[in-house]
Enzyme design. Structure first.
Site, short mmCIF file in Angstrom:
data_model
loop_
_atom_site.label_atom_id
_atom_site.label_comp_id
_atom_site.label_asym_id
_atom_site.label_seq_id
_atom_site.Cartn_x
_atom_site.Cartn_y
_atom_site.Cartn_z
N SER A 174 -8.27 -0.12 0.06
CA SER A 174 -7.33 -0.81 0.93
C SER A 174 -8.00 -1.71 1.96
O SER A 174 -7.34 -2.54 2.56
CB SER A 174 -6.44 0.21 1.65
OG SER A 174 -7.24 1.03 2.50
N LYS A 212 -10.80 -3.71 10.46
CA LYS A 212 -9.58 -3.49 9.67
C LYS A 212 -8.39 -3.33 10.60
O LYS A 212 -8.53 -2.77 11.70
CB LYS A 212 -9.78 -2.25 8.80
CG LYS A 212 -8.69 -1.96 7.78
CD LYS A 212 -9.10 -0.79 6.89
CE LYS A 212 -8.06 -0.41 5.86
NZ LYS A 212 -8.53 0.66 4.93
N SER A 259 -11.37 3.49 -0.16
CA SER A 259 -10.95 2.17 0.35
C SER A 259 -12.04 1.31 0.97
O SER A 259 -11.80 0.14 1.24
CB SER A 259 -9.83 2.33 1.36
OG SER A 259 -8.63 2.55 0.67
N1 GLN Z 1 -6.54 4.32 -3.37
C1 GLN Z 1 -6.35 5.48 -2.57
C2 GLN Z 1 -4.91 5.55 -2.11
O1 GLN Z 1 -4.17 4.69 -2.42
C3 GLN Z 1 -7.28 5.49 -1.41
C4 GLN Z 1 -6.88 4.65 -0.27
C5 GLN Z 1 -7.82 4.72 0.89
O2 GLN Z 1 -8.99 5.08 0.73
N2 GLN Z 1 -7.32 4.39 2.06
O3 GLN Z 1 -4.54 6.46 -1.45
#
Ligand code: GLN
Length: 499
Positions: A157, A82, A181
């Site tokens: 994400s 990532k 994510s």
């Molecule tokens: N959807 C969550 C957020 O927007 C988690 C994101 C993540 O796990 N990086 O914060």
């Protein structure tokens, strides 16, 4: 000798290791196949932000010069990470314009471990900006499309990490998970995705979203592959002050141990929950049935405090993010916008460098931390977090593993969330693992209308082995492959799990 991109796309890590050891193909062949697969898929998927063919080739050739069999678990095998994991000499954007030009001088701890295991890092994966999002639509470099159906979101994400594994560009990728994510894109793409116990994988060199919640973990097509990569990246790192000194027990050898005698908890009220897609409920039920048939004891327990997780998480996450992101001021690294004076330059840099979701969280977090509001928001959210830790430690004395959905519904159409809140609410089932620090694994267990559907298992601290054992049993009984079949998604018949 050699391997086609299609053959490469369906190899798991064990088969790749065996083929390399037998001389069926070289590491350079694997890299060529991986890059070819990425080349044909990228125009429609957008999973990769930066490719590193030269750097990867040097590592692949070095692996080819080693005596065979090479004992390093990922020797000569292509992987993707990532784009919030620092990679020395390779651009690392965190999915943001503000780091468009940033080339880190060092590798993240987890990346070092990959390299020490012999992995060939072929590229950096697209992601929601600074990991804020659950669909992949918040990337400054455009959304990643779901390889199973390009009109659908990939989940985020870690959108690019999931998509590149699903289309067979690599067998394994690293993502990060602050509130779901890794698990959400795993579920939307038919993959296995682990959010390890907090402190188990070093966060050193991870572009932080919320430091008390962030963990790095693997996305793969099979349970075994996931355990293999997890074993590589786990372990203590003195450079991360929250890294756990708890001795690490490798998981790979335990994957086939089965679930006989394990107590598997679930909350029967989940099935009637408002907003839960029926197939998501059926998928959970299927997985529970499989566990029971394999000798697990099913135990009914309430999923604790589920209705408080979204509120508590979004306060804590925004507060930590607002503090973590102060460093992006255009002075030390990243893009700098000119201004009449220093403050003006800060404002322009951040105003033009950050996207809407990032600005929204900085404002929410700064507000919630401001004097007069701190007690009402941050302190209250921290109290909820403590309650949640207590409730789960009670629950996990009564069950070994708890099964629940990953998301309320499968991947939705791109661009259809009416408000940010709609996305936030989709995190309801993934947040408790981050707020408590417990490990959680998403894995495929069903499908609907050509889209995979996952389930999620949680276990006690450092009990990733239990998660893998359960997932392996389900994987055997409900084989929903994580690899998008050839010709998919355009001429693909509806996919159904064979029960
Ligand atoms: N959807 C969550 C957020 O927007 C988690 C994101 C993540 O796990 N990086 O914060």
């Amino acid at each position: 000798m050699s391997i086609t991109p299609e053959q490469f796309a369906s190899l798991d890590l064990a088969a790749t290791q065996a083929g390399l050891a037998a001389g069926d193909f070289t590491s350079e062949d694997l890299l060529t196949a991986s890059l070819a697969r990425i080349q044909v898929s990228e125009p429609r998927v957008n999973a990769i932000l930066t490719r590193d063919p030269e750097g990867a080739l040097a590592v692949a050739r070095q692996a080819d010069r080693q005596a065979k069999p090479d004992p390093r678990p990922l020797a000569g095998i292509p992987v993707v990470v990532k784009d919030n994991l620092m990679t020395r000499g390779v651009r690392t954007t965190c999915g943001s314009k503000i780091l468009e030009n940033f080339i880190p001088p060092y590798d993240a701890g987890a990346v070092e471990k990959l390299r020490a295991a012999g992995a060939v890092i072929v590229g950096k994966a697209n992601m929601d900006e600074f990991a804020m999002g659950s669909t992949g639509e918040n990337s400054a470099y455009g959304p990643t499309r779901n390889p199973w159906n390009p009109d659908r979101v990939t989940g985020g994400s870690s959108s690019g990490s999931a998509a590149v594994v699903a289309y067979g560009g690599v067998a394994a990728a690293l993502g990060s998970d602050t509130g779901g994510s890794i698990r959400q894109p795993a579920s939307f793409c038919g993959l296995v995705g682990l959010k390890p116990t907090y402190g188990r994988v070093s966060r050193w060199g991870l572009g932080a979203l919320a430091s008390s919640l962030d963990q790095i973990g693997p996305l793969t097509r099979t349970v075994r592959d996931n355990a293999l990569v997890y074993d590589v990246i786990a372990g203590h790192d003195p450079r991360d002050s929250t890294s756990s000194p708890e001795p690490f027990q490798p998981c790979l050898a335990k994957v086939p141990d089965g679930v006989r005698g394990l107590r598997v908890g679930f909350d029967p009220s989940i099935f009637n929950r408002d907003g839960l897609d029926p197939v998501t409920g059926q998928t959970l039920r299927q997985a529970l049935d499989v566990a029971a048939q394999a000798g697990a004891e099913l135990v009914e327990r309430e999923l604790p405090l589920i209705d408080y997780c979204v509120a508590a998480y979004y306060v804590i996450c925004a507060c930590e993010a607002s503090a973590n992101l102060t460093r992006y001021d255009g002075v030390r690294y990243g893009v700098r916008a000119a201004g009449d004076n220093l403050w003006d330059s800060f404002a322009h840099t951040r105003g033009s460098g950050f996207g809407d979701e990032v600005k929204r969280r900085i404002m929410m977090g700064s507000f919630a931390l401001s004097s007069g509001y701190y007690d009402a928001y941050y302190l209250k959210a921290s109290q909820v977090r403590h309650l949640l830790v207590d409730a789960f430690s009670g629950l996990l004395r009564e069950v070994d593993v708890f099964l629940l959905p990953v998301t309320p519904a499968p991947a939705r159409l791109l661009g259809t969330a009416a408000t940010p809140l709609e996305n936030y609410l989709g995190d309801i089932f993934t947040l408790s693992a981050n707020l408590t620090g417990l490990p959680a694994l998403a894995f495929p267990a069903g499908a609907t209308a050509g889209l995979p559907v996952g389930v999620q298992a949680m276990a006690g601290y450092f009990r990733e082995d239990l998660l893998y054992r359960l997932a392996a049993v389900v994987e055997q009984a409900l084989p929903v492959t994580g690899l998008v079949p050839e010709g998919c998604p355009w001429q693909r018949p509806a996919l159904e799990a064979s029960a």
